[in-house]
Design a protein around this motif. Sequence first.
Motif, PDB file in Angstrom:
ATOM      1  N   UNK A  21      35.868  34.214  40.970  1.00  0.00           N
ATOM      2  CA  UNK A  21      35.873  34.940  39.696  1.00  0.00           C
ATOM      3  C   UNK A  21      35.477  36.392  39.906  1.00  0.00           C
ATOM      4  N   UNK A  22      36.138  37.255  39.195  1.00  0.00           N
ATOM      5  CA  UNK A  22      35.821  38.675  39.295  1.00  0.00           C
ATOM      6  C   UNK A  22      34.677  39.020  38.371  1.00  0.00           C
ATOM      7  N   UNK A  23      33.930  40.034  38.748  1.00  0.00           N
ATOM      8  CA  UNK A  23      32.842  40.511  37.916  1.00  0.00           C
ATOM      9  C   UNK A  23      33.284  41.786  37.216  1.00  0.00           C
ATOM     10  N   UNK A  24      32.884  41.884  35.963  1.00  0.00           N
ATOM     11  CA  UNK A  24      33.191  43.107  35.233  1.00  0.00           C
ATOM     12  C   UNK A  24      32.152  44.159  35.584  1.00  0.00           C
ATOM     13  N   UNK A  25      32.612  45.226  36.211  1.00  0.00           N
ATOM     14  CA  UNK A  25      31.702  46.291  36.604  1.00  0.00           C
ATOM     15  C   UNK A  25      32.232  47.616  36.065  1.00  0.00           C
ATOM     16  N   UNK A  43      36.288  42.225  42.467  1.00  0.00           N
ATOM     17  CA  UNK A  43      36.007  41.046  43.276  1.00  0.00           C
ATOM     18  C   UNK A  43      34.719  41.273  44.058  1.00  0.00           C
ATOM     19  N   UNK A  44      33.725  40.371  43.895  1.00  0.00           N
ATOM     20  CA  UNK A  44      32.468  40.527  44.618  1.00  0.00           C
ATOM     21  C   UNK A  44      32.627  40.231  46.110  1.00  0.00           C
ATOM     22  N   UNK A  49      39.140  46.302  43.110  1.00  0.00           N
ATOM     23  CA  UNK A  49      39.080  46.462  41.664  1.00  0.00           C
ATOM     24  C   UNK A  49      40.464  46.213  41.093  1.00  0.00           C
ATOM     25  N   UNK A  50      40.520  45.346  40.129  1.00  0.00           N
ATOM     26  CA  UNK A  50      41.792  45.017  39.525  1.00  0.00           C
ATOM     27  C   UNK A  50      42.006  45.852  38.275  1.00  0.00           C
ATOM     28  N   UNK A  51      43.131  46.517  38.221  1.00  0.00           N
ATOM     29  CA  UNK A  51      43.457  47.336  37.063  1.00  0.00           C
ATOM     30  C   UNK A  51      44.279  46.489  36.100  1.00  0.00           C
ATOM     31  N   UNK A  52      43.758  46.290  34.905  1.00  0.00           N
ATOM     32  CA  UNK A  52      44.551  45.551  33.923  1.00  0.00           C
ATOM     33  C   UNK A  52      45.904  46.210  33.714  1.00  0.00           C
ATOM     34  N   UNK A  53      46.882  45.384  33.404  1.00  0.00           N
ATOM     35  CA  UNK A  53      48.250  45.885  33.321  1.00  0.00           C
ATOM     36  C   UNK A  53      48.380  47.002  32.296  1.00  0.00           C
ATOM     37  N   UNK A  54      47.605  46.895  31.225  1.00  0.00           N
ATOM     38  CA  UNK A  54      47.693  47.929  30.193  1.00  0.00           C
ATOM     39  C   UNK A  54      47.293  49.284  30.766  1.00  0.00           C
TER      40      UNK A  54
END
Length: 70
Positions: A21-25, A43-44, A49-54
């Motif tokens: 699970x990814x952490x919101x940072x 990702x810890x 860092x995952x960029x939301x598609x929006x």
Amino acid sequence: MKNESGEIQPGGWICANCGVPLELLPADAIYMGSSFQVDLPRCPACGVTFIPQELAEGKMLEVEKLLEDK
Ligand SMILES: [Zn+2]
């Protein structure tokens, strides 16, 4: 793979590489020449860092609106 018994994290982000699970940072984002902080899933394990598609599509107005609600 489905995890029916486990809790689903808010956002439900899972690292495609690590399967954790990814952490919101908070991350720095820049929009219209001004910078602000936005919580992005990170990702810890591998630190990606995952960029939301929006965001990736440039629809930053949504984020700006969210920030105004704070
Ligand atoms: Zn990862």
